[in-house]
Motif scaffolding. Structure first.
Motif, PDB file in Angstrom:
ATOM      1  N   ALA A 114      50.905  43.956  39.179  1.00 33.11           N
ATOM      2  CA  ALA A 114      50.947  42.498  39.044  1.00 33.11           C
ATOM      3  C   ALA A 114      51.824  42.145  37.848  1.00 33.11           C
ATOM      4  O   ALA A 114      51.692  42.724  36.782  1.00 33.11           O
ATOM      5  CB  ALA A 114      49.536  41.961  38.845  1.00 33.11           C
ATOM      6  N   LEU A 115      52.726  41.191  38.049  1.00 32.44           N
ATOM      7  CA  LEU A 115      53.560  40.720  36.939  1.00 32.44           C
ATOM      8  C   LEU A 115      52.941  39.451  36.380  1.00 32.44           C
ATOM      9  O   LEU A 115      52.856  38.440  37.062  1.00 32.44           O
ATOM     10  CB  LEU A 115      54.977  40.383  37.438  1.00 32.44           C
ATOM     11  N   ASP A 170      42.219  34.956  38.307  1.00 31.21           N
ATOM     12  CA  ASP A 170      41.339  35.653  39.241  1.00 31.21           C
ATOM     13  C   ASP A 170      41.916  36.999  39.630  1.00 31.21           C
ATOM     14  O   ASP A 170      41.208  37.992  39.725  1.00 31.21           O
ATOM     15  CB  ASP A 170      41.113  34.800  40.498  1.00 31.21           C
ATOM     16  N   PHE A 171      43.220  37.019  39.860  1.00 31.41           N
ATOM     17  CA  PHE A 171      43.854  38.263  40.268  1.00 31.41           C
ATOM     18  C   PHE A 171      43.804  39.297  39.161  1.00 31.41           C
ATOM     19  O   PHE A 171      43.509  40.472  39.388  1.00 31.41           O
ATOM     20  CB  PHE A 171      45.308  37.999  40.689  1.00 31.41           C
ATOM     21  N   ILE A 172      44.103  38.844  37.930  1.00 34.84           N
ATOM     22  CA  ILE A 172      44.107  39.764  36.801  1.00 34.84           C
ATOM     23  C   ILE A 172      42.717  40.341  36.567  1.00 34.84           C
ATOM     24  O   ILE A 172      42.549  41.522  36.275  1.00 34.84           O
ATOM     25  CB  ILE A 172      44.610  39.046  35.523  1.00 34.84           C
ATOM     26  N   CYS A 173      41.702  39.488  36.688  1.00 34.66           N
ATOM     27  CA  CYS A 173      40.340  39.931  36.382  1.00 34.66           C
ATOM     28  C   CYS A 173      39.718  40.723  37.523  1.00 34.66           C
ATOM     29  O   CYS A 173      38.707  41.376  37.328  1.00 34.66           O
ATOM     30  CB  CYS A 173      39.464  38.734  36.038  1.00 34.66           C
ATOM     31  N   SER A 174      40.319  40.679  38.689  1.00 37.21           N
ATOM     32  CA  SER A 174      39.768  41.453  39.790  1.00 37.21           C
ATOM     33  C   SER A 174      40.206  42.895  39.618  1.00 37.21           C
ATOM     34  O   SER A 174      41.042  43.203  38.788  1.00 37.21           O
ATOM     35  CB  SER A 174      40.293  40.910  41.117  1.00 37.21           C
ATOM     36  N   ASP A 175      39.663  43.765  40.441  1.00 34.11           N
ATOM     37  CA  ASP A 175      40.015  45.172  40.294  1.00 34.11           C
ATOM     38  C   ASP A 175      41.242  45.531  41.131  1.00 34.11           C
ATOM     39  O   ASP A 175      41.601  46.702  41.237  1.00 34.11           O
ATOM     40  CB  ASP A 175      38.831  46.016  40.772  1.00 34.11           C
ATOM     41  N   THR A 176      41.840  44.518  41.749  1.00 34.63           N
ATOM     42  CA  THR A 176      42.887  44.791  42.736  1.00 34.63           C
ATOM     43  C   THR A 176      44.145  45.466  42.192  1.00 34.63           C
ATOM     44  O   THR A 176      44.586  46.466  42.735  1.00 34.63           O
ATOM     45  CB  THR A 176      43.300  43.496  43.466  1.00 34.63           C
ATOM     46  N   PRO A 177      44.752  44.936  41.124  1.00 34.88           N
ATOM     47  CA  PRO A 177      46.004  45.582  40.702  1.00 34.88           C
ATOM     48  C   PRO A 177      45.755  46.931  40.035  1.00 34.88           C
ATOM     49  O   PRO A 177      44.758  47.126  39.347  1.00 34.88           O
ATOM     50  CB  PRO A 177      46.601  44.586  39.708  1.00 34.88           C
ATOM     51  N   ASP A 178      46.692  47.879  40.271  1.00 34.50           N
ATOM     52  CA  ASP A 178      46.608  49.167  39.610  1.00 34.50           C
ATOM     53  C   ASP A 178      47.103  49.060  38.178  1.00 34.50           C
ATOM     54  O   ASP A 178      46.746  49.848  37.310  1.00 34.50           O
ATOM     55  CB  ASP A 178      47.471  50.203  40.361  1.00 34.50           C
ATOM     56  N   LEU A 179      47.966  48.084  37.970  1.00 36.66           N
ATOM     57  CA  LEU A 179      48.536  47.912  36.642  1.00 36.66           C
ATOM     58  C   LEU A 179      48.969  46.465  36.478  1.00 36.66           C
ATOM     59  O   LEU A 179      49.471  45.866  37.424  1.00 36.66           O
ATOM     60  CB  LEU A 179      49.763  48.822  36.481  1.00 36.66           C
TER      61      LEU A 179
END
Lengths: 90, 337
Positions: free
Chosen positions: B14-15, B82-91
């Motif tokens: 995620a950027l 929400d995206f940052i705090c979720s576990d979705t991104p690997d980095l």
């Protein structure tokens, strides 16, 4: 130049303020905090727009435009102009 | 795409970062044509997703909306948070503006207090250099405990290093875990930035610096509005006058072609209704639109982009804000073109 308490919208172009208190609407307060305007930060007024409002301030290395009603909520110690301060230090 | 027997679920990067730090420029440099835009599910916020490929390796990239803080205030910021705090991104690759590090680091610290799967990409290094700001990336790396890379996305410098950084799984055991309220994080950000920046001649504040001189003219009482009207009128004039010749040429060319097509349809014995629908209908309409619309757009948008790249447009919003405020709008709406 005397150091005195002032609101941000009252300082002149070229003058700085060391923030002591940010009042006003809580939404705006948080927004200002996000932009780096916190207690203890030094803010400098850089220029004003042709109609007088908004004005541009230097906050932590970025130039941010603030409207008069929002700047009025920021209170702090007015600092002497940069050149005068350099003079005094020399 | 990889064959299914070689397929491993590719990493998702995620950027994140403040608005206007060059996230999208970096995103484009990484993904090229391998991207598409869509919507965050359930929201009206657009999101761009793409794939970065180098050799045998590839990873997916998501360009998050710019946000100043994880305390989301708008829909865009909420989507990003929400995206940052979720576990979705690997980095999470946080893109920072080297010319404005103290403020940019506030978001970095907020993200670090949520996860340690972070890498820092310090963009606009060339701009910082121009302003006399020297950023010591190793100091940042030591202070934050995450890998740091410097780049100039617009000049395509440092992109390879970024890809290398993002390709390899990171485990940041020494990542900083900041705690405290907004003011504490801001203090910490300021301190870390101060340590990392050497030889800075704070040109922004210097009233004699060239940019400030130009700014004062552009926003001055005397020249502000006249200059603005002049510049915008010039853009309009160039668009209209400049488009005349290409429009004429296109029009002549496309209608010559129409005549040839009509001849051909007649020679082939096509029925009248078909010729009518295809040539007199579809082709003619498209030809009109292209001949009339394409040249002005091909001139206007580059001119507008030049103004944007020069940084002039925010000054327009700055000048006009008071007028727009009278109509309960804001200066930024001058730019909704």
């Amino acid at each position: 130049m005397m150091n005195e308490k002032s609101e941000l919208d009252r300082i002149s172009v070229g003058e700085s303020l060391i923030v002591e208190h940010i009042g006003g609407e809580s939404e705006m307060c948080r927004r200002l905090e996000d932009l780096g305007l916190t207690v203890g930060t030094e803010v400098t007024c850089l220029m004003t727009s042709p109609l007088g409002d908004p004005r541009a301030y230097e906050i932590r290395g970025a130039i941010i435009a603030l409207r008069q009603r929002d700047a009025a909520g920021v209170v702090g110690m007015r600092q002497s102009r940069g050149e005068d301060r350099d003079e005094a230090e020399r | 795409m990889k064959r299914s027997d070689e397929h491993t679920v590719s990493r998702l990067i995620a950027l994140a970062g403040n608005p206007n730090v060059g996230k999208s420029t970096l995103f484009n440099a990484l993904t090229g044509m391998r991207q598409h835009t869509g919507n965050w599910s359930g929201k009206t916020v657009g999101c761009a997703m793409g794939e970065c490929r180098r050799g045998k390796n590839s990873f997916r990239v998501v360009d998050l909306p710019g946000t100043y803080s994880l305390e989301a205030r708008s829909e865009e910021e909420r989507a990003a948070r929400d995206f940052i705090c979720s576990d979705t991104p690997d980095l999470i690759a946080v893109v920072c503006d080297a010319t404005c590090l103290p403020r940019n680091l506030i978001l970095v610290l907020q993200i670090l207090s949520v996860t340690s799967k972070v890498a820092l990409c310090v963009n606009l290094m060339d701009e910082a250099e121009k302003k006399g700001i020297c950023v010591d990336l190793s100091v940042l790396e030591r202070a934050l405990g995450v890998p740091v890379v410097g780049l100039s996305a617009a000049r395509n410098r440092g992109i390879d290093e970024v890809v290398t950084l993002l390709e390899t799984p990171v485990d940041n055991p020494r990542a900083l875990r900041p705690e405290g309220d907004a003011a504490a994080l801001a203090e910490l950000a300021e301190r870390i930035a101060k340590d990392a920046i050497t030889n800075q001649m704070n040109k922004e504040k210097d009233p004699a610096c060239r940019d400030r001189v130009i700014d004062r003219v552009i926003t001055s009482k005397r020249w502000g509005f006249p200059l603005m009207l002049l510049l915008l009128a010039a853009v309009l004039w160039l668009t209209m006058v400049g488009a005349n010749l290409p429009s004429k040429l296109l029009s002549n060319g496309l209608f010559w072609l129409e005549a040839r097509l009509l001849d051909w349809m007649a020679a082939v014995g096509a029925p009248h209704w078909l010729t009518g629908a295809l040539i007199l209908g579809v082709y003619r309409t498209v030809a009109w639109v292209v001949a009339v619309m394409l040249p002005p757009m091909a001139i206007f948008f580059p001119l507008f982009t030049i103004l944007e790249d020069l940084g002039y447009l925010p000054r327009v919003a700055f000048n006009l804000d008071r007028c727009f405020a009278r109509c309960d709008a804001c200066g930024k709406q001058a730019l909704t073109m």
